[in-house]
Structures are given as structure tokens and as C-alpha cells.
Design an enzyme around this catalytic site. Structure first.
Site, PDB file in Angstrom:
ATOM      1  N   GLU A  59      22.470-127.820 -31.925  1.00 40.67           N
ATOM      2  CA  GLU A  59      23.454-126.761 -32.141  1.00 40.67           C
ATOM      3  C   GLU A  59      24.449-127.165 -33.235  1.00 40.67           C
ATOM      4  OE1 GLU A  59      23.458-123.831 -30.714  1.00 40.67           O
ATOM      5  OE2 GLU A  59      22.148-124.156 -28.971  1.00 40.67           O
ATOM      6  N   THR A  60      24.824-126.180 -34.032  1.00 41.73           N
ATOM      7  CA  THR A  60      25.980-126.280 -34.925  1.00 41.73           C
ATOM      8  C   THR A  60      26.951-125.175 -34.527  1.00 41.73           C
ATOM      9  OG1 THR A  60      24.728-127.208 -36.778  1.00 41.73           O
ATOM     10  CG2 THR A  60      26.808-126.132 -37.303  1.00 41.73           C
TER      11      THR A  60
END
Length: 263
Positions: free
Chosen positions: A46-47
């Protein structure tokens, strides 16, 4: 254009543990395709991107291939970045998101997420996914975005060796496998190859599904949890009606800058 970026290990007592997430502070939203490209370039599960608002902040989460509705570990990482890297003076943060208003509070050495619970319903055993995960569960449920497979023993969760090609064919976000724990109330693993993540190290959002289930099974509202990935992670969880509190620590691994060509 230069953007700050942090890589933070969430649900970790020290670096190289827990689940790494990238966090990118913004003053205003970038185009969706630019944020997706940054997430793909980062190649982490995830970003998270966040922008300040009058009420607090807004947050969005991207895997390498798609935007998702909710992510626990990247929210924890974002809160850590706001508190520790941004020297935020308050003890709680309010985040607007696609899953409604979220809150993160400082509690001693922990950061505590306040998320809505996931509602699940029993389903017939999906044979293709059981073949993909490699072991038949004793019960199957479906939540908003994920399957929930229930097993009898922690050893069964440890021994799972999924065929990610088969699991990637599911239309859900992922598959949660869980069982009672030896030293904690419950253990789990989370597989989401269809979202670009074969196995997630620690999945906060999966605990919005897990905690209501195990709270009912065990007859208690405060639960300890462990995610049995290679990196592993420890979570302290509390069921409060229609909300779940999920607490853990976070550690900054990297501070840097992103360089974007202006068009």
C-alpha cells in the site's frame, strides 16, 4: 516537482517487522493516474496519500494496481508520519476516507485505529478458492470485500501454501484465513493476489472482519491477535459495538523525496 515520502513499518516494534507502507503527504490531490503510478513504482502492498482539510485530513490508499476502500496498516503508518514526522500537536487525528470518518489516537506507545466493523454472512464453500488455498476450512463467510475462512488450529494457518494463480481469479479483494491462537486469541493470514498482493504481512482492515467474529466466538471484547506472515505482526483489538479499535506500533524506516516531471 518534489514530494516528500516516508516508508514506515506498521504494526512493528522495530524496523524490518510488521507491514511496510509508503506515505506521501500532499497539499492537494494529484491526478489519480499519477498516484497509481507512484504506488506501482513503490511496489509496496500500500501507498497512502493524505491532504489537510479543515476537519483534519483526507486519506486514500493504493496497491500497485488499484485504489482500495480501506487499509489499516497504511492508515497507522500515515498517523505515525503526521504525529512523528509532522510534529502534529494533538493526540488524535481525524481522517476522511472512502470508508467514512476514521480516527487514530495516541495511547502511550501505541497508535489506535477506530474503524467501522465489517458485516459477514455464511456462504457455501467456494471450491475453486479452497483448491487455491490448499486446505478446506470448517466454515466460510463473505464480508464487504473479503472471504473469511475458519480453521480449527493455528498449525493449519501456518501450513497454508496457496496457489496464488488460482486465488487471483477471485473477484473479491482477498481471502482471510484464521484460527484460534496458541499464545493470542486468534491468528490469521491474508492473501490478495487479485489486488496485486500475494500475501500481506499485516492487514489492519482484515481485523474489521476478524474481530467481530472472534469476539462472538470467544465471548470477549478485548482480543490479542497475530498475523502469521514471514514478517509477522502483533495487534491489540477491541470491539465497540459497530466499531473496531486496532492498536499497534510503527517505526520510520526511510525519509526521501519523489521527483515528478511537470507536464
Amino acid at each position: 516537482m518534489k514530494l516528500p515520502i516516508f516508508q514506515i513499518d506498521a504494526f512493528a516494534n522495530e524496523i524490518f517487522q510488521g507491514n511496510p507502507a509508503a506515505v506521501v503527504p500532499l497539499q492537494e490531490w494529484l491526478p489519480d493516474d499519477t498516484m497509481q503510478a507512484i504506488a506501482m513504482e513503490n511496489n509496496l502492498s500500500e501507498t497512502a496519500f493524505f491532504v489537510p482539510t479543515r476537519a483534519g485530513f483526507e486519506i486514500r490508499w493504493f496497491t500497485p494496481i488499484m485504489e482500495v476502500d480501506l487499509c489499516g496498516h497504511a492508515t497507522l503508518a500515515t498517523a505515525h508520519a503526521i504525529f512523528e514526522e509532522g510534529s502534529y500537536p494533538k493526540t488524535h487525528i481525524t481522517l476522511g476516507s472512502r470508508s467514512g470518518q476514521l480516527t487514530v489516537r495516541k495511547k502511550d506507545q501505541l497508535l489506535e485505529l477506530d474503524f467501522p466493523i465489517d458485516e459477514i454472512h455464511p456462504i457455501e464453500h467456494p471450491e475453486s478458492l479452497i483448491q487455491g488455498i490448499g486446505a478446506k476450512p470448517k466454515a466460510c463467510f463473505m464480508g464487504k470485500t473479503d472471504y473469511l475462512f475458519i480453521y480449527d488450529k493455528q498449525e493449519q494457518i501456518e501450513q497454508l501454501a496457496p496457489d496464488f494463480g488460482l486465488l487471483a481469479q477471485t473477484k473479491s479483494r482477498g481471502i482471510i484465513a484464521t484460527a484460534p491462537g496458541k499464545n493470542v486469541d486468534f491468528v490469521s493470514r491474508f492473501f490478495a493476489p487479485g489486488a496485486g498482493i500475494d500475501e500481506d504481512p499485516v492487514t489492519g482492515s482484515a481485523h474489521t472482519t476478524l474481530v467481530p467474529f472472534w469476539a462472538k466466538q470467544l465471548g470477549k471484547e478485548k482480543l490479542s491477535a497475530q498475523q502469521l506472515s514471514a514478517r509477522g505482526g502483533q495487534l491489540q483489538c477491541t470491539l465497540l459495538g459497530k466499531r473496531v479499535l486496532i492498536a499497534g506500533k510503527a517505526k520510520t524506516f526511510l525519509r526521501g523525496e519523489i521527483f515528478l516531471d511537470e507536464k
